[in-house]
Design a protein around this motif. Structure first.
Motif, mmCIF file in Angstrom:
data_model
loop_
_atom_site.group_PDB
_atom_site.id
_atom_site.type_symbol
_atom_site.label_atom_id
_atom_site.label_comp_id
_atom_site.label_asym_id
_atom_site.label_seq_id
_atom_site.Cartn_x
_atom_site.Cartn_y
_atom_site.Cartn_z
ATOM 1 N N GLN A 35 0.800 -1.230 0.031
ATOM 2 C CA GLN A 35 0.043 -0.220 -0.115
ATOM 3 C C GLN A 35 0.664 1.291 0.138
ATOM 4 N N THR A 36 0.128 2.488 -0.342
ATOM 5 C CA THR A 36 1.041 3.617 -0.629
ATOM 6 C C THR A 36 0.673 4.636 0.491
ATOM 7 N N PRO A 37 1.409 5.234 1.064
ATOM 8 C CA PRO A 37 1.287 6.243 2.328
ATOM 9 C C PRO A 37 0.940 7.191 1.723
ATOM 10 N N GLN A 38 0.422 8.396 2.612
ATOM 11 C CA GLN A 38 -0.088 9.650 2.152
ATOM 12 C C GLN A 38 1.330 10.448 1.660
ATOM 13 N N ALA A 204 12.737 -8.962 -1.932
ATOM 14 C CA ALA A 204 13.557 -8.809 -0.977
ATOM 15 C C ALA A 204 13.611 -7.309 -0.437
ATOM 16 N N ALA A 205 13.457 -6.434 -1.667
ATOM 17 C CA ALA A 205 13.628 -5.067 -1.508
ATOM 18 C C ALA A 205 12.710 -4.244 -0.467
ATOM 19 N N PRO A 206 11.586 -4.698 -0.216
ATOM 20 C CA PRO A 206 10.713 -4.173 0.666
ATOM 21 C C PRO A 206 11.102 -4.390 2.188
ATOM 22 N N HIS A 207 11.832 -5.530 2.427
ATOM 23 C CA HIS A 207 12.154 -6.166 3.763
ATOM 24 C C HIS A 207 13.857 -5.673 4.132
ATOM 25 N N ASP A 291 12.537 7.173 0.556
ATOM 26 C CA ASP A 291 12.415 8.268 1.826
ATOM 27 C C ASP A 291 11.712 7.822 3.005
ATOM 28 N N TYR A 292 10.468 7.504 2.496
ATOM 29 C CA TYR A 292 9.554 7.114 3.621
ATOM 30 C C TYR A 292 9.820 5.898 4.279
ATOM 31 N N MET A 293 10.517 4.938 3.998
ATOM 32 C CA MET A 293 10.916 3.649 4.241
ATOM 33 C C MET A 293 12.097 3.786 5.148
ATOM 34 N N ASN A 294 13.066 4.674 4.529
ATOM 35 C CA ASN A 294 14.057 4.882 5.228
ATOM 36 C C ASN A 294 13.981 5.697 6.675
ATOM 37 N N ALA A 295 12.882 6.443 6.550
ATOM 38 C CA ALA A 295 12.525 7.195 7.602
ATOM 39 C C ALA A 295 12.219 6.168 8.816
ATOM 40 N N ARG A 379 -1.578 -17.441 0.506
ATOM 41 C CA ARG A 379 -0.280 -16.782 0.761
ATOM 42 C C ARG A 379 -0.877 -15.541 1.731
ATOM 43 N N ALA A 380 -0.427 -15.303 2.844
ATOM 44 C CA ALA A 380 -0.648 -14.109 3.624
ATOM 45 C C ALA A 380 0.716 -13.607 3.798
ATOM 46 N N SER A 381 0.742 -12.486 3.368
ATOM 47 C CA SER A 381 2.415 -11.759 3.378
ATOM 48 C C SER A 381 1.970 -10.340 4.358
ATOM 49 N N PHE A 382 2.910 -9.998 5.247
ATOM 50 C CA PHE A 382 2.738 -9.117 6.111
ATOM 51 C C PHE A 382 3.969 -8.050 5.793
ATOM 52 N N ASN A 383 3.460 -6.932 6.078
ATOM 53 C CA ASN A 383 4.327 -5.625 5.762
ATOM 54 C C ASN A 383 4.331 -4.958 7.278
ATOM 55 N N PHE A 384 5.230 -3.902 7.501
ATOM 56 C CA PHE A 384 5.279 -3.226 8.802
ATOM 57 C C PHE A 384 4.073 -2.459 9.176
ATOM 58 N N TYR A 385 3.037 -2.398 8.220
ATOM 59 C CA TYR A 385 2.012 -1.528 8.766
ATOM 60 C C TYR A 385 0.976 -2.387 9.307
#
Ligand code: PMP
Length: 406
Positions: A35-38, A204-207, A291-295, A379-385
């Motif tokens: 998903q996409t942050p504001q 891999a890149a998202p994690h 930028d968002y993920m690195n913050a 398949r359930a896949s989890f992100n940091f949110y």
């Protein structure tokens, strides 16, 4: 005991407030797209409201602004992946195009009988372009097998390597199983016999923040849409020496130095591989997503996601008849599973009725499904949110589906 403020993070993602079929959305299909942050949505809106223009060739202010922002994004991406040079970052439409680019341009180095090694757990996008390449060149595709846990057999891999091996390709993380592959070892071993390595970094890149120079990888591909950015944009990292030697993938505007009907000369890197008007807004938004993920920080992201993975694995395995595919020690937050006697599609359909988004099917990795003799998985896949509460909702949903279907 979360490592960061999950509730604040969730307020960045407007879509997470949605209801689906009358239930609060529980979005667990992050391996398909994130998903996409504001903050990223704002960058996309700003581009179209304020400086939408074609890049690289305009003298006017808007074109300059768009060019500057686009090239700034390239620098952000270079820094994120620690590439030695910014022109080693080629903008693409995504992982699939990055792989196709290499599969097309690399043919110039191949002759009949040369060998290419592919892992047994690849996404179709890291299989099919190479089969097409083999058809064109007479090269031979060989498979690095895996075991029941979904772990590559490294001894067999080393046995397969020979002076005929020209290229090895493998995903950093499997989308079907979540396995993190030992890519550093694969790269080092391949280099000892002079083979180049392409790593599909889409999952891999998202994690995991991959370091191009430390890995010493030849090619690495990612898609922005899996890391909080928009669809239709990604990058191919390529070592300068390879990119310079490889002919262009597509011809067109932007990629030339000079064109006459007798002869065309090509532009320097990275433009040689960037024919046509690119996804300008997408590239800029990709930079904003990084930028968002690195913050938040990739270390925090990884440790929180591991918490979610452990929690979900523990809860799901308590359901009788449930089998998880992909039981490697090194995994990202992906759980592929089935319940004995139930088709994955039926579980997915019931979960959807409860507002829970999971993926069902072969996940574009049919050879993996064939290996386990199954038509597909849930398949359930989890992100940091995602939250533990959402894991609970999933587990309850799976229990309900089981009761209804058995
Ligand atoms: N490789 C892997 C491991 C993937 O998970 C995906 C996306 N599901 C791809 C490649 C293809 O990515 P895209 O569709 O963004 O090109």
């Amino acid at each position: 005991n979360t490592v960061f403020d999950i509730l604040t993070i969730r307020t960045d993602f407007p879509i997470l407030n949605r209801k689906v079929n009358g239930y609060p959305l529980v979005y667990l299909d992050n391996a398909a797209t994130s998903q996409t942050p504001q903050q990223v949505i704002d960058v996309i809106v700003d581009y179209y409201r304020n400086y939408n223009a074609n890049i690289h060739r305009g003298v006017h202010a808007l074109s300059q602004e768009a060019t500057d922002k686009y090239e700034e994004a390239r620098l952000k991406i270079q820094k994120h992946f620690n590439a030695a040079k910014s022109h080693e970052i080629i903008f693409t439409s995504g992982t699939t195009q990055g792989i196709n680019l290499v599969a097309n341009s690399f043919s110039t180095f191949l002759k009949p009988g040369d060998e290419l090694l592919v892992s047994a757990m690849e996404h179709h996008s890291n299989i099919v372009p190479w089969q097409m390449l083999c058809e064109r060149t007479g090269a031979i595709l060989k498979v690095i097998p895996m075991n029941e846990d979904g772990v590559l057999l490294m001894d067999t891999f080393k046995d397969l390597l020979s002076n005929r091996t020209k290229l090895v390709f493998c995903n950093h993380v499997s989308n079907a199983l979540g396995t993190i592959n030992p890519i550093q070892e694969i790269i080092e071993e391949s280099h000892t016999i002079g083979a180049a390595v392409l790593i599909d970094g889409a999952q891999a890149a998202p994690h995991i923040k991959a370091d191009m120079q430390k890995l010493d990888v030849d090619f690495y591909t990612v898609s922005a849409h899996k890391m909080c950015g928009p669809t239709g944009v990604g990058i191919l990292y390529g070592k300068e020496e390879w990119l310079n030697k490889m002919p262009p993938y597509q011809g067109g505007g932007e990629m030339i130095a000079e064109v006459t009907f007798e002869k065309t000369t090509y532009a320097d890197l990275p433009h040689k591989f960037e024919a046509g008007t690119p996804n300008i807004c997408g590239g800029i938004a990709f930079g904003a997503a990084l930028d968002y993920m690195n913050a938040i920080g990739f270390d925090s992201i990884a440790s929180y996601e591991q918490e979610l993975l452990q929690y979900a694995t523990q809860k799901l395995t308590m359901i009788e008849g449930l089998r998880i595919y992909g039981t490697a020690k090194e995994k990202t937050s992906v759980i592929s599973f089935n319940i004995q006697g139930i088709h994955p599609y039926d579980i997915g359909t019931i979960l959807d009725k409860l507002g829970i988004a999971v993926r069902t099917g072969h996940h574009c990795a049919q050879p993996v499904m064939d290996f386990y003799h199954i038509p597909g998985t849930v398949r359930a896949s989890f992100n940091f949110y995602n939250t533990k509460e959402e894991v609970d909702v999933l587990v309850e949903g799976v229990r309900r589906a089981k009761k209804m279907l058995l």
